[in-house]
Design a protein around this motif. Structure first.
Motif, PDB file in Angstrom:
ATOM      1  N   VAL A  78       0.840  -1.207   0.000  1.00 47.85           N
ATOM      2  CA  VAL A  78       0.000   0.000   0.000  1.00 47.85           C
ATOM      3  C   VAL A  78       0.874   1.255   0.000  1.00 47.85           C
ATOM      4  O   VAL A  78       0.599   2.218  -0.730  1.00 47.85           O
ATOM      5  CB  VAL A  78      -0.956  -0.014   1.216  1.00 47.85           C
ATOM      6  N   ARG A  79       1.944   1.247   0.792  1.00 46.72           N
ATOM      7  CA  ARG A  79       2.838   2.415   0.824  1.00 46.72           C
ATOM      8  C   ARG A  79       3.552   2.592  -0.522  1.00 46.72           C
ATOM      9  O   ARG A  79       3.715   3.715  -1.010  1.00 46.72           O
ATOM     10  CB  ARG A  79       3.864   2.260   1.951  1.00 46.72           C
ATOM     11  N   PHE A  80       3.985   1.472  -1.114  1.00 41.12           N
ATOM     12  CA  PHE A  80       4.652   1.578  -2.414  1.00 41.12           C
ATOM     13  C   PHE A  80       3.692   2.117  -3.468  1.00 41.12           C
ATOM     14  O   PHE A  80       4.045   3.007  -4.251  1.00 41.12           O
ATOM     15  CB  PHE A  80       5.194   0.217  -2.861  1.00 41.12           C
ATOM     16  N   LYS A  81       2.476   1.579  -3.505  1.00 37.79           N
ATOM     17  CA  LYS A  81       1.503   2.028  -4.508  1.00 37.79           C
ATOM     18  C   LYS A  81       1.192   3.520  -4.338  1.00 37.79           C
ATOM     19  O   LYS A  81       0.977   4.232  -5.310  1.00 37.79           O
ATOM     20  CB  LYS A  81       0.226   1.183  -4.429  1.00 37.79           C
ATOM     21  N   THR A  82       1.171   3.981  -3.085  1.00 37.26           N
ATOM     22  CA  THR A  82       0.952   5.410  -2.829  1.00 37.26           C
ATOM     23  C   THR A  82       2.114   6.218  -3.401  1.00 37.26           C
ATOM     24  O   THR A  82       1.903   7.234  -4.074  1.00 37.26           O
ATOM     25  CB  THR A  82       0.824   5.666  -1.312  1.00 37.26           C
ATOM     26  N   ASP A 616      10.861  -1.523  12.733  1.00 37.27           N
ATOM     27  CA  ASP A 616      11.557  -1.450  11.441  1.00 37.27           C
ATOM     28  C   ASP A 616      12.465  -2.653  11.220  1.00 37.27           C
ATOM     29  O   ASP A 616      12.672  -3.076  10.084  1.00 37.27           O
ATOM     30  CB  ASP A 616      12.355  -0.144  11.330  1.00 37.27           C
ATOM     31  N   ILE A 617      13.013  -3.221  12.303  1.00 30.40           N
ATOM     32  CA  ILE A 617      13.845  -4.424  12.159  1.00 30.40           C
ATOM     33  C   ILE A 617      12.967  -5.596  11.739  1.00 30.40           C
ATOM     34  O   ILE A 617      13.327  -6.378  10.844  1.00 30.40           O
ATOM     35  CB  ILE A 617      14.583  -4.758  13.485  1.00 30.40           C
ATOM     36  N   THR A 754      13.257   7.595   0.037  1.00 34.32           N
ATOM     37  CA  THR A 754      11.921   7.341  -0.519  1.00 34.32           C
ATOM     38  C   THR A 754      11.722   5.848  -0.779  1.00 34.32           C
ATOM     39  O   THR A 754      10.680   5.277  -0.442  1.00 34.32           O
ATOM     40  CB  THR A 754      11.729   8.132  -1.830  1.00 34.32           C
ATOM     41  N   LEU A 755      12.740   5.212  -1.357  1.00 33.74           N
ATOM     42  CA  LEU A 755      12.610   3.795  -1.723  1.00 33.74           C
ATOM     43  C   LEU A 755      12.517   2.868  -0.517  1.00 33.74           C
ATOM     44  O   LEU A 755      11.887   1.813  -0.590  1.00 33.74           O
ATOM     45  CB  LEU A 755      13.785   3.366  -2.608  1.00 33.74           C
ATOM     46  N   ILE A 756      13.156   3.239   0.599  1.00 32.59           N
ATOM     47  CA  ILE A 756      13.071   2.355   1.776  1.00 32.59           C
ATOM     48  C   ILE A 756      11.819   2.630   2.603  1.00 32.59           C
ATOM     49  O   ILE A 756      11.462   1.845   3.483  1.00 32.59           O
ATOM     50  CB  ILE A 756      14.306   2.483   2.704  1.00 32.59           C
ATOM     51  N   SER A 757      11.123   3.730   2.298  1.00 30.53           N
ATOM     52  CA  SER A 757      10.011   4.132   3.177  1.00 30.53           C
ATOM     53  C   SER A 757       8.874   3.110   3.274  1.00 30.53           C
ATOM     54  O   SER A 757       8.273   2.982   4.342  1.00 30.53           O
ATOM     55  CB  SER A 757       9.477   5.513   2.788  1.00 30.53           C
ATOM     56  N   HIS A 762       9.468   4.251   9.676  1.00 27.08           N
ATOM     57  CA  HIS A 762       9.894   5.083  10.801  1.00 27.08           C
ATOM     58  C   HIS A 762      11.238   5.741  10.502  1.00 27.08           C
ATOM     59  O   HIS A 762      11.406   6.949  10.653  1.00 27.08           O
ATOM     60  CB  HIS A 762      10.000   4.247  12.081  1.00 27.08           C
ATOM     61  N   THR A 763      12.183   4.918  10.062  1.00 26.49           N
ATOM     62  CA  THR A 763      13.524   5.429   9.759  1.00 26.49           C
ATOM     63  C   THR A 763      13.467   6.449   8.621  1.00 26.49           C
ATOM     64  O   THR A 763      14.102   7.510   8.686  1.00 26.49           O
ATOM     65  CB  THR A 763      14.455   4.256   9.384  1.00 26.49           C
ATOM     66  N   ALA A 764      12.695   6.137   7.589  1.00 21.16           N
ATOM     67  CA  ALA A 764      12.615   7.039   6.430  1.00 21.16           C
ATOM     68  C   ALA A 764      12.014   8.391   6.825  1.00 21.16           C
ATOM     69  O   ALA A 764      12.502   9.441   6.396  1.00 21.16           O
ATOM     70  CB  ALA A 764      11.787   6.388   5.323  1.00 21.16           C
TER      71      ALA A 764
END
Length: 922
Positions: A78-82, A616-617, A754-757, A762-764
């Motif tokens: 869902v986050r990637f598609k957004t 995140d881990i 952006t790509l890791i978000s 959280h980290t991004a």
């Protein structure tokens, strides 16, 4: 003396350590305060949609690692598609009806089912379910899952139940629902019928017996003193025996053995004789199964006949090829019994005890009945052999107790009437992995009619009435809509609180006899009908969603569960599949590949992982595994993931630290003005972006993980960042080469963040707040970095890739020299290269080889020059390492004869002297 070396060193407030267990809850609180979910949806208004429909977890108990795997996968998508620019709302849901909640309430001691009304008991169940919805909600949110948590869908919500009633009504209207006497899976431990999806197979030891049925009328084909031999692993079903099934095409042997005459399939004669223990077997003749049709035998201990019938379901896999047939206790038995009209006998009650229809066994639990049956057979002299067998046997997936086949009157959905439509729809679905198509196709192709009624209290009632005069069922469009509207206003408890007159439209009369008095159905619907109706109850009723969904994503057990029931209801009421795509994942195993269980003590609690390491881990672990198969997790595996996380975080911190005082709006260098090294670094960045976006699009998150990790650890840390440290730390702040490198670092930082978000939200988001020049308040509102294809230059890439091979060999030679104490730091070295002509031609295309190798001097010798010994040798290249001549510059650490030329700064090289002098004059 500090000559300003630290002027350009790592300068960032971004912390080195993540401290995720403490930092993440604060970030999540901020997201909630900002209502980030609503902001994200707002930012994508008017965009194309991507709908991932959440399969509802069961509201009973804390979430386990399988739940975490599932919800994180959904969140990543869902986050990637957004980021990709889609409007991708995510509405989480819960399944809240069913037996486990009833059992939990009964076991808690808070409610005694027998001392209260059904509606009171249901109130306890509802409160319990909603309590667990809230607990699980908090646990999912702690994983960083973004969704409309304030407005989830819950299967006990009145508006949801109303839609479910309408789905049922539409299936009635199309003629897909009927009531029939059929053998169904029956769970004595749950006292309810079960669907196939509620069955799991476990090992069980059963009695295995060979029984002689004396021939009564052999139709002139069998001796009158012969007996047909059957084999069964369910002796308790013999009181319900009404026939024996043979295969019409098989040859059946008439044999004499140990003083008796017996009939059994010739193909099984040898194995059965061995099993029974016959010593001398004489074949008297053979007869085709079809010739024995309508012969009769005597029941072994009741005064009634067993009819010999023929059917294709008989096999030669085991036994005798003569199948004991009890239509009340088996599907095949029932089907052949219907064909031969021998009736249905089911002398076992809801709790698994024999009724008066099984004389001599009344009141006995069916499992104990097996022993009594064998005693009776022994007395009659008809028990030929008694043994035991370990086999896979159907169990109730909730109570883990064995189930039986039991013929009862139930409500069914007729699969045959629209089976082909479903099989056609399966072909239209996009399957990941591809074998999912075959799996669901086979399940739908082979499944029987769906038994949808359950004899329980906690669920959605089957909205059917019966005329009190003629017992005719009443259900039509008007009654369904009346009930649906009532449920929408009051919830399904209205069925149990209100009487029939209030549940029916005024003046309702029986269409058959005109009577006005009705009674209501007491059964509830199978919970798979609840969740299987979600595409109507959620996708069609929530304005932000759309039907059909783009994707359903669940564990591989849902081929027999939610995928199955959703397809049935979707095709039944809408003529189409409710999902365009299916993505399934495997199960979670421990580090040794064992199934997780509390008794083994090898479970991993997601809450504990979040508290100890951070969500995140855990999310990075989800991204690291090939989730389409079963996946492993352990403390050791999580520790390895933590190291990878640290590498990514430190890379981002380095990038941030070297962008202090960098203004992207004014300081970025156009790509045409970049050096080859910087252009090559940008090309590699864009190749990485391209690969990562394609992997996200293919749901291959382990490829995303590997690619980003490799890019940070190898492409950046071991190559580009290593080389440019000198110019970042030692050049003047505004030097062209430094600004060029910062341009690359800036674009790299924005792209990686952006790509890791989707994986590390959280980290991004934490990094995002430190990136200079970004205007959006959260990376969650950003869009994917665009691949700058105009930068791609295959000639340049090929040239630099070949150079990197040479560089790798030089670095190996430096490492050898360091081990042998020839040099300390690589900047203390002078490298002598002895290339062949091809390698020399390559090296001639590069300047500043000393910077590229991170040494103080490089001497390239002519091809054919005498090679000194010892020498590090590589293909087409000899490499010598010596101590560099000159003094070490105190600021940049390069060893050069140029140190000491300035009286003002005698410990600096010329470059550093100029930078420091200029800095002091500013």
């Amino acid at each position: 003396m500090d000559y300003g070396k630290t002027l350009n060193l790592l300068q960032t407030d971004f912390p080195m350590r993540g401290n995720l267990p403490q930092a993440e809850p604060k970030l999540q609180a901020q997201w909630e305060a900002d209502d980030i979910y609503a902001k994200v949806q707002e930012s994508r208004q008017g965009r194309p949609t991507f709908i991932l429909h959440d399969g509802p977890p069961y509201a009973n108990g804390d979430i386990h690692i399988g739940h975490a795997l599932n919800k994180v996968l959904k969140d990543v998508i869902v986050r990637f598609k957004t980021l990709q620019g889609f409007r991708a709302p995510f509405v989480p849901g819960w399944d809240t009806h069913g037996l486990p909640i009833e059992q939990a309430i009964s076991n808690s001691g808070k409610a005694d089912r027998k001392k209260m009304s059904v509606s009171e008991f249901r109130n306890y169940c509802e409160a319990y379910a909603l309590e667990w919805v809230e607990k699980q909600k908090a646990q999912f949110k702690r994983l960083g899952v973004r969704g409309d948590w304030n407005n989830p869908y819950i299967t006990l919500q009145p508006e949801y139940e109303a839609q479910q009633i309408r789905v049922f009504g539409q299936m009635v209207d199309k003629g897909y629902i009927y009531k029939g006497l059929k053998p169904v899976y029956w769970s004595p431990s749950s006292e309810s019928a079960l669907a196939e999806a509620e069955i799991e197979y476990m090992e069980k030891t059963s009695s295995s017996i060979y029984v002689a049925f004396p021939v009564k009328d052999g139709k002139g084909k069998l001796p009158q003193d012969a007996a047909i031999v059957i084999w069964t692993t369910t002796p308790w079903t013999l009181p319900a025996n009404l026939g024996i099934s043979l295969h019409p095409e098989f040859d059946y042997a008439i044999v004499e053995a140990d003083g008796g005459k017996y009939v059994l399939a010739q193909g099984l004669l040898e194995t059965a004789s061995k099993e029974i223990g016959w010593s001398n077997v004489l074949v008297l003749g053979t007869v085709k199964g079809s010739e024995l049709e309508y012969a009769t035998c005597r029941h072994p201990f009741y005064d009634r006949e067993s009819l010999v019938m023929v059917g294709e379901h008989v096999t030669l896999e085991a036994g005798t090829g003569c199948v004991h047939t009890a239509p009340g206790h088996g599907e095949d038995d029932f089907a052949i019994g219907q064909r031969y009209n021998i009736g249905v006998l089911c002398p076992v009650d809801d709790q698994g005890h024999f009724t008066a229809e099984a004389p001599g066994f009344e009141g006995v639990f069916y499992e104990k009945g097996s022993k009594l049956v064998m005693e009776k057979l022994q007395e009659a002299g008809l028990l030929l052999k008694q043994g035991e067998i370990r086999h896979q046997y159907a169990h109730d997936w909730r109570t883990k107790k064995p189930v039986i086949y039991r013929a009862t009157e139930q409500w069914f959905a007729s699969i045959d009437k629209f089976r082909q439509e479903m099989l056609d729809e399966i072909k239209q679905v996009k399957w990941t992995p591809h074998w999912g198509e075959i799996r669901l196709h086979n399940m739908i192709a082979e499944r029987g009619d769906w038994c949808i009624s359950r004899q329980r209290a906690w669920g959605v009632p089957i909205p059917i009435f019966y005329c009190r005069s003629c017992n005719e069922p009443l259900v039509n469009e008007t009654t369904i809509e009346h009930v649906a509207q009532l449920f929408a206003a009051e919830g399904s408890n209205a069925w149990f609180i209100r009487d029939e007159k209030e549940l029916l439209p005024a003046g309702t009369a029986c269409p058959k006899c005109g009577h006005h008095e009705f009674r209501k159905e007491t059964d509830i619907m199978d919970v798979w009908f609840d969740s299987g109706s979600s595409h109507v109850g959620v996708l069609e009723t929530r304005p932000e969603l759309e039907w059909p969904a783009d994707l359903y994503l669940e564990g591989s057990d849902q081929y027999r569960g939610w995928y199955n029931s959703s397809l049935i209801t979707g095709v039944a009421v809408r003529g189409k599949s409710p999902y365009k795509g299916i993505l399934s994942h495997g199960f979670t195993l421990d580090g040794e590949g064992r199934k997780m269980s509390k008794s083994l003590g090898n479970t991993v609690d997601p809450a504990q992982v979040c508290n100890k390491l951070g969500a995140d881990i855990l999310r990075l672990w989800v991204a690291s595994v090939d989730y389409q198969a079963d996946v492993r997790i352990s403390d050791n595996i999580l520790n390895q993931i933590t190291e990878v996380y640290r590498k990514i975080r430190n890379t981002l911190r380095f990038l941030l630290g070297n962008l202090s005082h960098f203004n992207p709006a004014t300081d970025q260098v156009p790509s045409g003005q970049l050096s080859e090294l910087d252009r090559f670094a940008l090309i590699r960045l864009n190749r990485m972006i391209d690969k990562v976006v394609a992997a996200y699009d293919a749901y291959e998150f382990h490829v995303v993980y590997q690619t980003i990790h490799h890019f940070c650890a190898v492409e950046l840390s071991s190559f580009y960042l290593d080389i440019i440290k000198d110019r970042l730390y030692a050049d003047a702040p505004n030097a062209a080469a430094r600004r060029a490198s910062q341009t690359v670092l800036y674009q790299t930082l924005v792209a990686i963040t952006t790509l890791i978000s989707p994986i590390l939200p959280h980290t991004a988001d934490e990094v995002w707040k430190y990136i200079p020049g970004v205007e959006l308040p959260s990376v969650q509102l950003a869009e994917l970095p665009q691949v700058q294809r105009q930068l791609f230059d295959e000639q340049l890439e090929d040239k630099w890739s070949r150079f990197l091979d040479v560089r790798d060999e030089v670095l190996k030679a430096l490492e050898e020299a360091r081990k042998e104490k020839v040099i300390g730091n690589s900047l203390g070295a002078a490298v002598h290269l002895y290339p062949d002509s091809e390698t020399r031609a390559l090296l001639d295309q590069f300047t500043q080889l000393d910077q590229l190798f991170i040494v103080s001097a490089v001497v390239v010798h002519e091809p054919g020059s005498a090679l000194p010994d010892p020498l590090y040798r590589a293909e087409g290249l000899g490499i010598g390492v010596a101590v560099a001549e000159g003094e070490k510059c105190e600021r940049c650490w390069i060893v050069t004869p140029e140190v000491g030329h300035s009286k003002e700064h005698p410990t600096l090289c010329v470059r550093c002297n100029d930078v420091v002098t200029a800095h002091h004059h500013e």
